[in-house]
Scaffold this motif. Sequence first.
Motif, PDB file in Angstrom:
ATOM      1  N   GLU A 237      -8.830  -1.302  -5.158  1.00 10.35           N
ATOM      2  CA  GLU A 237      -8.887   0.157  -5.259  1.00 10.35           C
ATOM      3  C   GLU A 237      -7.861   0.847  -4.363  1.00 10.35           C
ATOM      4  OE1 GLU A 237     -12.836   1.351  -4.386  1.00 10.35           O
ATOM      5  OE2 GLU A 237     -13.734   0.372  -6.138  1.00 10.35           O
ATOM      6  N   GLU A 238      -7.596   0.280  -3.177  1.00  9.01           N
ATOM      7  CA  GLU A 238      -6.749   0.960  -2.199  1.00  9.01           C
ATOM      8  C   GLU A 238      -5.322   0.420  -2.157  1.00  9.01           C
ATOM      9  OE1 GLU A 238      -7.764   3.553  -0.737  1.00  9.01           O
ATOM     10  OE2 GLU A 238      -9.924   3.446  -1.066  1.00  9.01           O
TER      11      GLU A 238
ATOM     12  N   GLU B 278       7.009   7.139   3.986  1.00  7.71           N
ATOM     13  CA  GLU B 278       6.476   8.256   3.209  1.00  7.71           C
ATOM     14  C   GLU B 278       7.556   9.299   2.941  1.00  7.71           C
ATOM     15  OE1 GLU B 278       2.614  11.298   3.294  1.00  7.71           O
ATOM     16  OE2 GLU B 278       3.136  10.081   5.044  1.00  7.71           O
TER      17      GLU B 278
ATOM     18  N   VAL C 152       0.850  -1.181   0.000  1.00 13.55           N
ATOM     19  CA  VAL C 152       0.000   0.000   0.000  1.00 13.55           C
ATOM     20  C   VAL C 152       0.890   1.236   0.000  1.00 13.55           C
ATOM     21  CG1 VAL C 152      -0.146  -0.006   2.524  1.00 13.55           C
ATOM     22  CG2 VAL C 152      -1.922   1.157   1.187  1.00 13.55           C
ATOM     23  N   ARG C 153       0.396   2.283  -0.616  1.00 12.99           N
ATOM     24  CA  ARG C 153       1.124   3.555  -0.597  1.00 12.99           C
ATOM     25  C   ARG C 153       0.966   4.206   0.777  1.00 12.99           C
ATOM     26  NH1 ARG C 153      -1.632   3.392  -5.475  1.00 12.99           N
ATOM     27  NH2 ARG C 153      -0.301   3.273  -7.343  1.00 12.99           N
TER      28      ARG C 153
ATOM     29  N   ARG D 143      -4.481   7.995   4.882  1.00 11.76           N
ATOM     30  CA  ARG D 143      -5.859   8.451   4.674  1.00 11.76           C
ATOM     31  C   ARG D 143      -6.853   7.475   5.292  1.00 11.76           C
ATOM     32  NH1 ARG D 143      -8.943   6.832   0.693  1.00 11.76           N
ATOM     33  NH2 ARG D 143      -7.118   6.122  -0.507  1.00 11.76           N
ATOM     34  N   LEU D 144      -6.572   6.186   5.206  1.00 11.01           N
ATOM     35  CA  LEU D 144      -7.470   5.205   5.816  1.00 11.01           C
ATOM     36  C   LEU D 144      -7.413   5.272   7.341  1.00 11.01           C
ATOM     37  CD1 LEU D 144      -6.728   2.139   3.496  1.00 11.01           C
ATOM     38  CD2 LEU D 144      -8.724   3.646   3.429  1.00 11.01           C
TER      39      LEU D 144
ATOM     40  N   ASP E 106       6.837   2.628  -1.142  1.00 14.26           N
ATOM     41  CA  ASP E 106       5.637   1.956  -0.655  1.00 14.26           C
ATOM     42  C   ASP E 106       5.980   1.086   0.546  1.00 14.26           C
ATOM     43  OD1 ASP E 106       4.348   3.151  -2.758  1.00 14.26           O
ATOM     44  OD2 ASP E 106       4.424   1.373  -4.057  1.00 14.26           O
TER      45      ASP E 106
ATOM     46  N   ARG F  82       0.678   7.241   1.665  1.00 17.93           N
ATOM     47  CA  ARG F  82      -0.337   8.300   1.688  1.00 17.93           C
ATOM     48  C   ARG F  82      -1.740   7.712   1.760  1.00 17.93           C
ATOM     49  NH1 ARG F  82       0.317  12.824  -2.810  1.00 17.93           N
ATOM     50  NH2 ARG F  82       2.260  12.962  -1.622  1.00 17.93           N
ATOM     51  N   ASP F  83      -1.986   6.617   1.039  1.00 17.28           N
ATOM     52  CA  ASP F  83      -3.305   5.981   1.080  1.00 17.28           C
ATOM     53  C   ASP F  83      -3.571   5.352   2.444  1.00 17.28           C
ATOM     54  OD1 ASP F  83      -3.667   6.726  -1.534  1.00 17.28           O
ATOM     55  OD2 ASP F  83      -2.994   4.808  -2.363  1.00 17.28           O
TER      56      ASP F  83
END
Length: 440
Positions: free
Chosen positions: A211-212, A240, A143-144, A150-151, A245, A146-147
Amino acid sequence: MELRMSGNAVKTFARSITCLARIGAEVAIQASSTQLTFHTLNSSRSAYQSITFKPDFFDVFTVSAPQVQCSVLLKAICSVLRTPIASIDHLTVSLPNPDASKVQWTLNCHNGMRKAYWITCNVEPDIQHLSLDRRKLPSNFVVRPRDLNRLLSNFQTTLQEITIIATNPTCLPPDTATEIGGKAVELRSYIDPTKENDSSLHTQLWIDPTEEFVQYNHNANPVDVTFGVKESKAFLSFCEGCEVDIQIYFDKAGEPILMAPKFGLEDGSNSTFDATLVLATMLMSQLNTASSSENPQVAGTSYGQANDGRQAPVQERSKGNSGLPSDQTRIWSDLSGSRTKGGNDAEHGKERNESDNVQREIQKIGAIHISEAGAAGRNMSDIPNDFRSVVRNPLEEPQGMADLEGHASQHHPSNWVEADDDDDEGDESELCVQSTPPYH
């Protein structure tokens, strides 16, 4: 040992120290001719992190002895790096000999200023080595940062543990797949079963991996892992800042979870540094506790139905065998005016029955004479003194008599507001006694 770095290497080195400081209080430095490794362990021994730098990461990398190792307080290194990184031209770390008691840190700034620090070190550190192979962990996802940030922003900032539930999208039942929309991953705030009155906010977040996530691999039965949020966010900030990633490996509840940076499509062999974070997980699976937690809810519903005008608490009180009454019994006793005394109820049962019978007979006799007095048109003054003492206001009774009467004292007509309407006229004729003035 002598190390020198500049440019972006100083920024990455500073991020590494910051991440290590958020995990543990002390860093163990282990240097050889092939690499430089930093190790740290938190106080509860539930989080372990190691960061490895290759010789190509430094401008100058010299290790005279076969192996050099020492430990330094991370708080002291953070004090050295308080100088803005953009103003540092190059950073030099040197240890004169393997038995030296201090490590020298030298900062050469762009404005010509030179800062030197000597930090006391321990030459015999306790170094922990990782014996966990990430390739043996069956489930993983990429996962990135930043994503993932956000979660995680959907959860409270004070959250200490979080649970990740991974399922196979192709093996979901039809009704479940329709309900959650094919979202195979769930993030859930951890609920501590030992806390009875937990008023914190609990959040559940379903995620579609396509999607994520950049990559998602899980082909087994649903599994869940619960781990600490603080250490995860520290490593997330490190990845980050390095613009890489993050890859998470896990197996099941009770097994450790491993986090590592993902360097694009490469396996990291060409990278000049690598990092690993290993976190302990909860032994108890949240998948099992979620199904077993439905039984207390059913029990609570049945109690609510029984309490809806069926006097279920009274039955529970009579069947209780313990010396201490339950919460339902105590609340019911407070509302009814009676007091539950545990094991003393059996001893005083006969005395209560006899007292109730005597009081009931006295009330019957008083009612008979009152009715006879009303039929003959006589006043209360015509009633004999023997029976006049029986007719009295229950509010003026002593506390002990009110306890003996039980429920009758709470439902006496004199407790109602309408019962005092007839006494207003008599109150007007009573003498008014003035209060005694205060003494000065």
